[in-house]
Enzyme design. Structure first.
Site, short mmCIF file in Angstrom:
data_model
loop_
_atom_site.label_atom_id
_atom_site.label_comp_id
_atom_site.label_asym_id
_atom_site.label_seq_id
_atom_site.Cartn_x
_atom_site.Cartn_y
_atom_site.Cartn_z
CE1 TYR A 142 -3.19 4.84 -4.43
CE2 TYR A 142 -3.65 5.24 -6.74
CZ TYR A 142 -3.07 4.47 -5.75
OH TYR A 142 -2.37 3.34 -6.09
CE LYS A 188 -5.20 -7.80 5.03
NZ LYS A 188 -4.69 -9.17 4.85
CG ASP A 220 -3.93 -11.11 2.29
OD1 ASP A 220 -5.13 -11.08 1.97
OD2 ASP A 220 -3.56 -11.34 3.46
CG ASP A 244 -2.30 1.73 -9.13
OD1 ASP A 244 -1.94 1.34 -10.25
OD2 ASP A 244 -1.85 2.77 -8.61
CG ASP A 248 0.91 -2.27 -12.68
OD1 ASP A 248 0.00 -1.71 -13.33
OD2 ASP A 248 2.02 -1.73 -12.46
#
Ligand code: NAD
Length: 356
Positions: A142, A188, A220, A244, A248
């Protein structure tokens, strides 16, 4: 009487509706527990663009820096999506987080047993779900440079330094110490060099926390494990983008994104904000769930102001009214008893504070 300065940013979409309810509740707890809140309302996001042409006006930033805490709703909406990226509402929020050095985003996700039916997962999978997502908030994709969108090519940069990882890792380990003493680093590392560094640093921080366990999980797999067996997690430590997305996902496990609060901390002044966005699809309808924002206000009282009795009262009041069957539309999907508007929910929680 103790007096605290709060910078209040309602933002866009449902932001004003949910903040109004949090203020209603703060008014009650401050009266009950004997402190005063000096509220300064400021603009950010689309609301600020409309007035000042920029998403984070200097006045808002100045107020935030001079306050004891920032209470924030949400920003964004289609009206401003066509603007250049640095002028869009989201850029204002990212800049505020960066300027306040709010690098640690704490997102607790707990399943209330009375809301098991609001979750889309089976009840038996939800037993004991109580996790804390510790998301790095001021680095990664970001913020990384260079970044650009060209005519036929676009790129972003994921970059993390050892010190950025170490400071957030310590927060995760400290938090784990007060919980079930288990940190799961989600990354990852099979593909990304940044993730390899995260593992190195987390491992070295762990040596200062012999009583806390550390495990690694690829993002994942973590996305899958969250819906397979969410109760396995205690503290999830992860970088900005993964955090992020996963938080959610965690919110829906709990029943609704309208339930999850967060604290964005690290610098002198923290930002207390629901994890959800401005929900333009329901803005102005009075159906938004204000609980995430009300619980965020509770986190503000606890972490920024040290008013833990008042924070406990908010948590207790929310649990009680949920146990009594009050529901906003988003959490009444499968067991509607009493469906409340956003404003009714705020009032019921505020009244419950008086009744405690
Ligand atoms: P969103 O979180 O706003 O909404 C996702 C879904 O959840 C929608 O269906 C919405 O109605 C529902 N929802 C969200 N909050 C709710 C609440 N309190 N009660 C009931 N339902 C709720 O995400 P989005 O739709 O992807 O984004 C909308 C806008 O918000 C975009 O402009 C986005 O950039 C912005 N956004 C802002 C923040 C922030 O301010 N922190 C975070 C995420 C997205």
């Amino acid at each position: 009487m103790k007096r605290y300065k709060i910078c209040v940013i309602k933002g866009d979409g449902i932001g004003p509706e949910i903040i109004d309810e949090a203020i209603k509740v703060l008014d009650r707890v401050s009266a009950k527990f004997g402190f005063e809140l000096e509220l300064s309302y400021q603009l950010m996001g689309g609301a600020a663009i409309d007035v000042f042409g920029v998403p984070l006006p200097d006045e808002t930033l100045k107020c935030a820096l001079e306050s004891d805490a920032v209470l924030f709703g949400a920003i964004g909406g289609a009206k401003w999506d066509g603007l250049e990226r640095h002028l869009r509402p989201e850029s204002g929020l990212l800049k505020l987080r960066k300027e306040l050095n709010a690098f640690a985003n704490l997102r607790p996700a707990i399943v209330f047993k009375e809301l098991v039916n609001a979750s889309t997962l089976k009840p038996e999978v939800l037993d004991g779900v109580d996790m804390l997502v510790v998301r790095e908030l001021t680095g990664g994709l970001y913020f990384g440079q260079p970044r650009a969108k060209e005519a036929d090519r676009a790129y972003n940069t994921m970059v993390y330094s050892r010190s950025e990882i170490e400071r957030i890792a310590r927060i995760a380990f400290d938090a784990a110490r007060m919980r079930q003493k288990r940190v799961c680093l989600v990354d990852k590392a099979n593909v990304l060099e940044t993730s390899e560094l995260w593992r190195d640093v987390a491992q070295s921080v762990k040596s200062d926390y012999e009583d806390v366990s550390l495990e690694y999980m690829y993002v994942d797999n973590a996305a899958m494990q969250l819906v397979r067996n969410p109760a396995q997690f205690d503290v999830i430590l992860t970088e900005n983008l993964f955090g992020d997305i996963l938080s959610d996902e965690a919110s829906q496990i709990c029943g609704s994104i309208g339930l999850l609060p967060s604290a964005s901390m690290g610098g002198k002044v923290g930002i207390y904000e629901p994890i959800h966005g401005s929900a333009p699809d329901i803005a102005g309808q009075g159906v938004a769930n204000p609980i995430a924002t009300i619980l965020s206000a509770g986190m503000m009282l606890r972490y920024a102001l040290g008013e833990s009795a008042a924070a406990d009262a908010i948590d207790t009041a929310v649990r009680k009214i949920i146990a009594e069957g009050y529901r906003t539309k988003d959490i009444s999907l499968f067991d509607a008893k009493e469906i409340c508007s956003c404003a009714e929910m705020g009032s019921i929680i505020a009244q419950q504070i008086d009744a405690l």
